[in-house]
Design a protein around this motif. Sequence first.
Motif, PDB file in Angstrom:
ATOM      1  N   LYS A  41       0.835  -1.200   0.000  1.00  0.00           N
ATOM      2  CA  LYS A  41       0.000   0.000   0.000  1.00  0.00           C
ATOM      3  C   LYS A  41       0.872   1.252   0.000  1.00  0.00           C
ATOM      4  N   GLU A  42       0.256   2.369  -0.375  1.00  0.00           N
ATOM      5  CA  GLU A  42       0.962   3.637  -0.351  1.00  0.00           C
ATOM      6  C   GLU A  42       1.053   4.152   1.083  1.00  0.00           C
ATOM      7  N   ARG A  43       2.028   5.000   1.299  1.00  0.00           N
ATOM      8  CA  ARG A  43       2.157   5.637   2.610  1.00  0.00           C
ATOM      9  C   ARG A  43       0.953   6.536   2.860  1.00  0.00           C
ATOM     10  N   GLU A  44       0.457   6.543   4.087  1.00  0.00           N
ATOM     11  CA  GLU A  44      -0.706   7.345   4.403  1.00  0.00           C
ATOM     12  C   GLU A  44      -0.489   8.152   5.679  1.00  0.00           C
ATOM     13  N   PHE A  45      -1.140   9.294   5.715  1.00  0.00           N
ATOM     14  CA  PHE A  45      -1.089  10.176   6.871  1.00  0.00           C
ATOM     15  C   PHE A  45      -1.825   9.541   8.046  1.00  0.00           C
ATOM     16  N   VAL A  46      -1.255   9.686   9.244  1.00  0.00           N
ATOM     17  CA  VAL A  46      -1.885   9.166  10.455  1.00  0.00           C
ATOM     18  C   VAL A  46      -2.289  10.310  11.382  1.00  0.00           C
ATOM     19  N   ALA A  47      -1.322  11.151  11.743  1.00  0.00           N
ATOM     20  CA  ALA A  47      -1.607  12.225  12.706  1.00  0.00           C
ATOM     21  C   ALA A  47      -0.544  13.308  12.582  1.00  0.00           C
ATOM     22  N   ALA A  48      -0.912  14.531  12.986  1.00  0.00           N
ATOM     23  CA  ALA A  48       0.043  15.637  12.977  1.00  0.00           C
ATOM     24  C   ALA A  48      -0.241  16.568  14.148  1.00  0.00           C
ATOM     25  N   ILE A  49       0.806  17.272  14.564  1.00  0.00           N
ATOM     26  CA  ILE A  49       0.685  18.239  15.646  1.00  0.00           C
ATOM     27  C   ILE A  49       1.472  19.477  15.254  1.00  0.00           C
ATOM     28  N   SER A  50       0.915  20.639  15.528  1.00  0.00           N
ATOM     29  CA  SER A  50       1.569  21.881  15.144  1.00  0.00           C
ATOM     30  C   SER A  50       2.801  22.125  16.010  1.00  0.00           C
ATOM     31  N   ALA A  51       3.591  23.124  15.611  1.00  0.00           N
ATOM     32  CA  ALA A  51       4.878  23.375  16.249  1.00  0.00           C
ATOM     33  C   ALA A  51       4.752  23.610  17.753  1.00  0.00           C
ATOM     34  N   ASP A  97       7.941  18.915   9.322  1.00  0.00           N
ATOM     35  CA  ASP A  97       7.757  19.840   8.205  1.00  0.00           C
ATOM     36  C   ASP A  97       7.586  21.254   8.740  1.00  0.00           C
ATOM     37  N   ASN A  98       7.970  22.229   7.918  1.00  0.00           N
ATOM     38  CA  ASN A  98       7.793  23.635   8.312  1.00  0.00           C
ATOM     39  C   ASN A  98       6.327  24.025   8.385  1.00  0.00           C
ATOM     40  N   SER A  99       5.479  23.284   7.692  1.00  0.00           N
ATOM     41  CA  SER A  99       4.076  23.664   7.589  1.00  0.00           C
ATOM     42  C   SER A  99       3.154  22.547   8.070  1.00  0.00           C
ATOM     43  N   PHE A 100       2.359  22.850   9.085  1.00  0.00           N
ATOM     44  CA  PHE A 100       1.364  21.896   9.584  1.00  0.00           C
ATOM     45  C   PHE A 100       0.325  21.596   8.497  1.00  0.00           C
ATOM     46  N   SER A 101      -0.124  22.617   7.809  1.00  0.00           N
ATOM     47  CA  SER A 101      -1.174  22.423   6.798  1.00  0.00           C
ATOM     48  C   SER A 101      -0.651  21.595   5.628  1.00  0.00           C
ATOM     49  N   THR A 102       0.592  21.800   5.238  1.00  0.00           N
ATOM     50  CA  THR A 102       1.164  21.003   4.143  1.00  0.00           C
ATOM     51  C   THR A 102       1.170  19.527   4.513  1.00  0.00           C
ATOM     52  N   MET A 103       1.577  19.237   5.734  1.00  0.00           N
ATOM     53  CA  MET A 103       1.626  17.851   6.170  1.00  0.00           C
ATOM     54  C   MET A 103       0.233  17.235   6.174  1.00  0.00           C
ATOM     55  N   VAL A 104      -0.749  17.971   6.645  1.00  0.00           N
ATOM     56  CA  VAL A 104      -2.100  17.439   6.761  1.00  0.00           C
ATOM     57  C   VAL A 104      -2.787  17.353   5.409  1.00  0.00           C
ATOM     58  N   VAL A 105      -2.700  18.427   4.626  1.00  0.00           N
ATOM     59  CA  VAL A 105      -3.456  18.508   3.375  1.00  0.00           C
ATOM     60  C   VAL A 105      -2.767  17.731   2.251  1.00  0.00           C
ATOM     61  N   ARG A 106      -1.444  17.904   2.149  1.00  0.00           N
ATOM     62  CA  ARG A 106      -0.732  17.262   1.037  1.00  0.00           C
ATOM     63  C   ARG A 106      -0.158  15.899   1.409  1.00  0.00           C
ATOM     64  N   GLY A 107      -0.069  15.634   2.696  1.00  0.00           N
ATOM     65  CA  GLY A 107       0.477  14.338   3.094  1.00  0.00           C
ATOM     66  C   GLY A 107       1.946  14.198   2.777  1.00  0.00           C
ATOM     67  N   THR A 108       2.655  15.299   2.792  1.00  0.00           N
ATOM     68  CA  THR A 108       4.093  15.270   2.518  1.00  0.00           C
ATOM     69  C   THR A 108       4.856  15.869   3.685  1.00  0.00           C
ATOM     70  N   SER A 109       6.161  15.690   3.664  1.00  0.00           N
ATOM     71  CA  SER A 109       6.975  16.212   4.742  1.00  0.00           C
ATOM     72  C   SER A 109       8.398  16.425   4.269  1.00  0.00           C
ATOM     73  N   ASP A 110       9.100  17.348   4.941  1.00  0.00           N
ATOM     74  CA  ASP A 110      10.478  17.641   4.576  1.00  0.00           C
ATOM     75  C   ASP A 110      11.445  16.578   5.081  1.00  0.00           C
ATOM     76  N   TYR A 111      11.175  16.058   6.271  1.00  0.00           N
ATOM     77  CA  TYR A 111      12.115  15.147   6.906  1.00  0.00           C
ATOM     78  C   TYR A 111      11.383  13.894   7.401  1.00  0.00           C
ATOM     79  N   TRP A 112      12.125  12.776   7.402  1.00  0.00           N
ATOM     80  CA  TRP A 112      11.528  11.497   7.769  1.00  0.00           C
ATOM     81  C   TRP A 112      12.427  10.713   8.703  1.00  0.00           C
ATOM     82  N   GLY A 113      11.787   9.951   9.605  1.00  0.00           N
ATOM     83  CA  GLY A 113      12.522   8.998  10.410  1.00  0.00           C
ATOM     84  C   GLY A 113      12.740   7.721   9.605  1.00  0.00           C
ATOM     85  N   GLN A 114      13.419   6.766  10.229  1.00  0.00           N
ATOM     86  CA  GLN A 114      13.753   5.525   9.530  1.00  0.00           C
ATOM     87  C   GLN A 114      12.616   4.516   9.565  1.00  0.00           C
TER      88      GLN A 114
END
Length: 122
Positions: A41-51, A97-114
Amino acid sequence: QLVDSGGGLVQAGGSLRLSCAASGRTFSRYAMGWFRQAPGKEREFVAAISARGSNTNYADSVKARFTISRDNAKNTVFLQMNNLKPEDTAVYYCAADNSFSTMVVRGTSDYWGQGTQVTVSS
């Protein structure tokens, strides 16, 4: 750098707490999140928290079962997972990610864990 931990094998209905430790002095400026990818399956968003931790967002599939939180003094973000189901089985990735909305809406991020494996048996 993001280092995920806390995954494991648990029976359905059980709980796990994932942790993600971040290095650097700018952790409190980043929105943090968790994503997951199940086999085939494709990677999917689970949860996010603002800065600052004032806003959170969850995928519908985990609402009321998972809770995201952060400790900016310890550069750590957590995902408390309760009432786990077999369909929660996946590799879970911490993200920043620098942007909470980008992470939530686009499902992308600047940095990733392993990634850390979570397996829920029925």
